[in-house]
Scaffold this motif. Structure first.
Motif, PDB file in Angstrom:
ATOM      1  N   TYR A 267      26.475  40.512  40.051  1.00 57.76           N
ATOM      2  CA  TYR A 267      25.725  39.719  39.078  1.00 57.76           C
ATOM      3  C   TYR A 267      25.977  40.174  37.647  1.00 57.76           C
ATOM      4  N   LYS A 268      26.275  41.457  37.434  1.00 56.82           N
ATOM      5  CA  LYS A 268      26.546  41.882  36.056  1.00 56.82           C
ATOM      6  C   LYS A 268      27.901  41.369  35.595  1.00 56.82           C
ATOM      7  N   GLY A 269      28.887  41.336  36.509  1.00 57.66           N
ATOM      8  CA  GLY A 269      30.159  40.718  36.148  1.00 57.66           C
ATOM      9  C   GLY A 269      29.970  39.267  35.754  1.00 57.66           C
ATOM     10  N   LEU A 270      29.120  38.547  36.499  1.00 62.66           N
ATOM     11  CA  LEU A 270      28.854  37.143  36.188  1.00 62.66           C
ATOM     12  C   LEU A 270      28.141  37.005  34.848  1.00 62.66           C
ATOM     13  N   LEU A 271      27.205  37.880  34.549  1.00 61.15           N
ATOM     14  CA  LEU A 271      26.518  37.822  33.256  1.00 61.15           C
ATOM     15  C   LEU A 271      27.480  38.053  32.102  1.00 61.15           C
TER      16      LEU A 271
ATOM     17  N   VAL B 199      21.640  32.013  37.990  1.00 64.31           N
ATOM     18  CA  VAL B 199      21.891  32.778  39.218  1.00 64.31           C
ATOM     19  C   VAL B 199      21.918  34.271  38.914  1.00 64.31           C
ATOM     20  N   ALA B 200      22.701  34.658  37.907  1.00 68.08           N
ATOM     21  CA  ALA B 200      22.843  36.077  37.581  1.00 68.08           C
ATOM     22  C   ALA B 200      21.556  36.661  37.021  1.00 68.08           C
ATOM     23  N   ALA B 201      20.859  35.906  36.170  1.00 63.06           N
ATOM     24  CA  ALA B 201      19.622  36.400  35.560  1.00 63.06           C
ATOM     25  C   ALA B 201      18.529  36.569  36.609  1.00 63.06           C
ATOM     26  N   LEU B 202      18.418  35.624  37.532  1.00 64.41           N
ATOM     27  CA  LEU B 202      17.421  35.739  38.590  1.00 64.41           C
ATOM     28  C   LEU B 202      17.764  36.877  39.549  1.00 64.41           C
ATOM     29  N   ALA B 203      19.066  37.115  39.743  1.00 65.50           N
ATOM     30  CA  ALA B 203      19.487  38.218  40.607  1.00 65.50           C
ATOM     31  C   ALA B 203      19.133  39.564  39.988  1.00 65.50           C
ATOM     32  N   ILE B 204      19.491  39.756  38.721  1.00 69.48           N
ATOM     33  CA  ILE B 204      19.213  41.051  38.080  1.00 69.48           C
ATOM     34  C   ILE B 204      17.711  41.259  37.896  1.00 69.48           C
ATOM     35  N   SER B 205      16.955  40.176  37.800  1.00 65.96           N
ATOM     36  CA  SER B 205      15.506  40.280  37.620  1.00 65.96           C
ATOM     37  C   SER B 205      14.773  40.526  38.927  1.00 65.96           C
ATOM     38  N   GLY B 206      15.492  40.443  40.047  1.00 66.58           N
ATOM     39  CA  GLY B 206      14.866  40.716  41.334  1.00 66.58           C
ATOM     40  C   GLY B 206      14.004  39.591  41.851  1.00 66.58           C
ATOM     41  N   VAL B 207      14.387  38.348  41.567  1.00 68.29           N
ATOM     42  CA  VAL B 207      13.632  37.195  42.038  1.00 68.29           C
ATOM     43  C   VAL B 207      14.033  36.886  43.479  1.00 68.29           C
ATOM     44  N   PRO B 208      13.093  36.626  44.364  1.00 74.75           N
ATOM     45  CA  PRO B 208      13.431  36.322  45.768  1.00 74.75           C
ATOM     46  C   PRO B 208      14.433  35.182  45.882  1.00 74.75           C
ATOM     47  N   GLY B 209      15.338  35.339  46.853  1.00 72.97           N
ATOM     48  CA  GLY B 209      16.388  34.348  47.042  1.00 72.97           C
ATOM     49  C   GLY B 209      17.703  34.754  46.411  1.00 72.97           C
ATOM     50  N   PHE B 210      17.700  35.874  45.676  1.00 73.63           N
ATOM     51  CA  PHE B 210      18.906  36.338  45.006  1.00 73.63           C
ATOM     52  C   PHE B 210      19.155  37.814  45.328  1.00 73.63           C
TER      53      PHE B 210
ATOM     54  N   PRO C 249      28.268  34.935  45.797  1.00 74.40           N
ATOM     55  CA  PRO C 249      27.737  36.109  46.519  1.00 74.40           C
ATOM     56  C   PRO C 249      26.312  36.480  46.129  1.00 74.40           C
ATOM     57  N   SER C 250      25.930  36.271  44.876  1.00 71.78           N
ATOM     58  CA  SER C 250      24.586  36.640  44.446  1.00 71.78           C
ATOM     59  C   SER C 250      23.525  35.766  45.108  1.00 71.78           C
ATOM     60  N   VAL C 251      23.930  34.592  45.558  1.00 67.84           N
ATOM     61  CA  VAL C 251      23.006  33.731  46.298  1.00 67.84           C
ATOM     62  C   VAL C 251      23.066  34.058  47.789  1.00 67.84           C
ATOM     63  N   VAL C 252      24.276  34.180  48.319  1.00 64.43           N
ATOM     64  CA  VAL C 252      24.447  34.422  49.759  1.00 64.43           C
ATOM     65  C   VAL C 252      23.760  35.719  50.187  1.00 64.43           C
ATOM     66  N   LEU C 253      23.973  36.791  49.431  1.00 67.78           N
ATOM     67  CA  LEU C 253      23.366  38.073  49.792  1.00 67.78           C
ATOM     68  C   LEU C 253      21.858  38.075  49.583  1.00 67.78           C
ATOM     69  N   GLY C 254      21.364  37.128  48.796  1.00 70.23           N
ATOM     70  CA  GLY C 254      19.922  37.022  48.605  1.00 70.23           C
ATOM     71  C   GLY C 254      19.241  36.311  49.754  1.00 70.23           C
ATOM     72  N   VAL C 255      19.864  35.262  50.269  1.00 69.00           N
ATOM     73  CA  VAL C 255      19.248  34.498  51.356  1.00 69.00           C
ATOM     74  C   VAL C 255      19.602  35.065  52.728  1.00 69.00           C
ATOM     75  N   ALA C 256      20.658  35.880  52.800  1.00 75.60           N
ATOM     76  CA  ALA C 256      21.051  36.500  54.070  1.00 75.60           C
ATOM     77  C   ALA C 256      21.229  38.003  53.864  1.00 75.60           C
ATOM     78  N   PRO C 257      20.141  38.727  53.654  1.00 81.30           N
ATOM     79  CA  PRO C 257      20.244  40.156  53.340  1.00 81.30           C
ATOM     80  C   PRO C 257      20.882  40.984  54.443  1.00 81.30           C
ATOM     81  N   GLY C 258      20.871  40.474  55.673  1.00 81.26           N
ATOM     82  CA  GLY C 258      21.490  41.212  56.767  1.00 81.26           C
ATOM     83  C   GLY C 258      22.969  41.438  56.549  1.00 81.26           C
ATOM     84  N   LEU C 259      23.629  40.522  55.827  1.00 82.11           N
ATOM     85  CA  LEU C 259      25.052  40.696  55.525  1.00 82.11           C
ATOM     86  C   LEU C 259      25.285  41.939  54.683  1.00 82.11           C
TER      87      LEU C 259
END
Length: 557
Positions: free
Chosen positions: A306-310, A345-356, A427-437
């Motif tokens: 996500y930081k690369g994307l930002l 996507v990147a901002a919600l990921a770095i902010s720790g919002v569910p789903g990311f 990937p920032s979405v996929v790893l958020g909705v499927a943390p088992g990966l």
């Protein structure tokens, strides 16, 4: 299969691609670069644990490559990000030399992660510093002085790491990575050396000073590797952790997020967030627990993505509008919807919002800290999370939501640039909705942590709400706070200490030169009289002054 894989280790492909990029036509060089970096992903996924390549060219056995549960997830994510970064460089019109230097730097980073002994890791570590410096210098202008400061910091860090490894070898007679560095002074020196690359508070200024300077494609590459290789190295240096290291991580997270909140330059804001987010990883490593190791590697992996994307988003703003100052941007969510979506996507990921992805990895870090019983450290990381939400609410509001204070001309985006943003966001979405990966690929132990438990969702919602409300209420106040980093104190202090050292050496040297030494005089008067400009004391003083000037120019610049 292992034998076939060892014929061309991943980092060799990077370095070969760098040579091709240097001499071949630009389009060919970039095509080869994408293929050579992307091959790292299947290579690591196919290589079984224990795959290794050892040689003994100088009497020391060196393991040039070793695959284990720690190296695999880090190197896999590096390969993906490297391929995307090369594509981004092509789409943003970076020249062939930038591509070649970036490939050499990224290849050195992968080599450091895959190294199976300290000597090999150290060689790759130093090559990273050299190639990164040249990559920054290549852009010219203000990047040249920033590159010199970057080199100065990393020269000091490298020297400390070398000192720790030399003492470790003296104590053990081995450069093997297993078990960490010998305790005491060797570990202290190695942790400080790695701490320069990590951005320990007080040693961090090279990050926000360097990353906003070069071509936007170079910023993406630099943001993805240096500090994350350092997190990996810290796990190797001190696998059992230390409370001081954990608290340094908390300090990094809190201090740097505050500095990020105050920034108005997009890449500078993101640079401080590198230090802050790495602070979570350092805190997790410092715990010295299996859960801490899992959390550190998880957050390392998601952060690279996500930081690369930002940084790509910030680069697109500069590429398409000619500015990355949040003061002059606005209203871009309608005019640049793909860029805005990538930012979200990147901002919600770095902010720790569910789903990311950041929600999954940050939650694991916080759970590890909570389980270790360090309640105050947990609260420090939670407050840093609130600051992260506030900071990206600010970024999004000024760049995309509010009306622009002045007309903003928008350059058309190439299709390749749009494609890269989309690929980088997935990937920032996929790893958020499927943390088992993610969890299934980690070393250490996730201890059955369930990120989507009600308690975790409640905490994330509270952090997000507080951060957004804090920005809404404090927007005007934040704009009036002066931006003062600790370098304004530490760099002059470093200069005074260096000057004092130089004066001390000069005094000792002059005293030594004044002592009559007949035997030396007969042999050629190695120490000449006081009125000669080449006395031993003057020579020592000259060396000290040169070092002092180098530090002065490099650190204060």
């Amino acid at each position: 299969m292992s034998t076939l894989l060892l014929l061309v280790p991943p980092y060799v492909a990077f370095l070969v691609a760098a040579v091709v990029a240097w001499v071949a036509p630009r389009r060919v060089g970039y095509a080869v670069g994408v293929l050579a970096t992307a091959v790292t992903v299947p290579w690591l996924l196919l290589a079984p644990d224990g795959t290794a390549l050892s040689v003994a060219p100088l009497g020391f056995e060196q393991t040039l490559l070793r695959v284990d549960p720690l190296t695999r997830p880090v190197a896999v994510v590096f390969g993906f990000v490297a391929a995307v970064a090369v594509g981004y460089a092509y789409a943003t019109d970076a020249d062939a030399r930038t591509n070649a230097l970036a490939l050499a730097y990224m290849g050195s980073s992968v080599a450091a992660v895959l190294a199976g002994d300290w000597l090999t890791l150290l060689l790759a570590w130093e090559l990273m510093a050299v190639t990164a410096t040249v990559l920054v210098w290549h852009h010219g202008g203000e990047a040249v002085r920033a590159g010199f400061r970057y080199a100065t910091y990393h020269l000091v860090g490298g020297a400390l790491l070398v000192g720790g490894l030399v003492l470790h070898y003296d104590a053990t007679g081995s450069f093997a990575l297993d078990g960490g560095i010998t305790g005491g002074l060797p570990t202290t020196l190695a942790v400080l050396g790695v701490g320069v690359n990590l951005g320990f508070v007080g040693l961090h200024y090279w990050v926000p000073d360097t990353y906003p300077r070069p071509h936007v494609a170079s910023s993406v590459v630099l943001a993805g590797f240096t500090t994350k290789v350092a997190v990996y190295a810290l796990l190797r240096v001190a696998p059992d952790g230390h409370l001081i290291v954990a608290w340094m991580g908390g300090a990094m997270a809190l201090y740097a997020v505050w500095m990020a909140v105050l920034q108005t330059d997009a890449r500078r804001l993101l640079s401080y967030h590198i230090v802050s987010q790495v602070g979570y990883m350092v805190a997790a490593v410092g715990l010295g627990t299996a859960a801490g190791t899992a959390g550190a590697v998880a957050h390392l992996s998601t952060h690279v993505l996500y930081k690369g994307l930002l940084f790509m988003v910030a680069g697109v703003l500069l590429y398409r509008t000619g500015t990355e100052s949040l003061k002059h941007l606005g209203g871009l969510w309608r005019r640049a919807p793909v860029t805005f979506a990538a930012f979200l996507v990147a901002a919600l990921a770095i902010s720790g919002v569910p789903g990311f992805s950041g929600f999954v990895s940050k939650g694991l870090v916080l759970k590890a800290v909570d389980t270790a019983g360090t309640e105050l450290l947990w609260w420090a990381l939670v407050l840093a999370s609130v600051g992260t939400v506030l900071s990206f609410a600010k970024f999004g509001y000024y760049a995309f939501v509010r009306s622009a204070p002045e007309p903003v001309e928008l350059r058309p985006a190439p299709r390749a640039l749009t494609a890269v943003l989309v690929v980088a966001a997935v990937p920032s979405v996929v790893l958020g909705v499927a943390p088992g990966l993610l969890y299934g690929a980690l070393p250490g132990d996730t201890a059955g942590f369930a990120p989507y438990a009600t308690s975790e969702l409640t905490k994330a919602a509270a952090v997000t709400a507080v951060g957004v409300v804090a920005f809404a209420l404090g927007r005007s106040t934040i704009a009036r706070v002066p931006v003062v980093d600790v370098d304004t104190v530490l760099h002059p202090l470093a200069f005074r200490l260096t000057r004092g050292l130089a004066d001390g050496i000069d005094s000792v040297g002059r005293r030594a030169a004044a002592v009559p030494v007949a035997a030396v005089a007969v042999g050629g008067r190695l120490v000449s009289s006081d009125d000669e400009p080449t006395t031993l004391g003057d020579a020592l003083a000259a060396v000290a002054v040169v070092v002092g000037l180098a530090l002065l120019v490099g650190l204060i610049g």
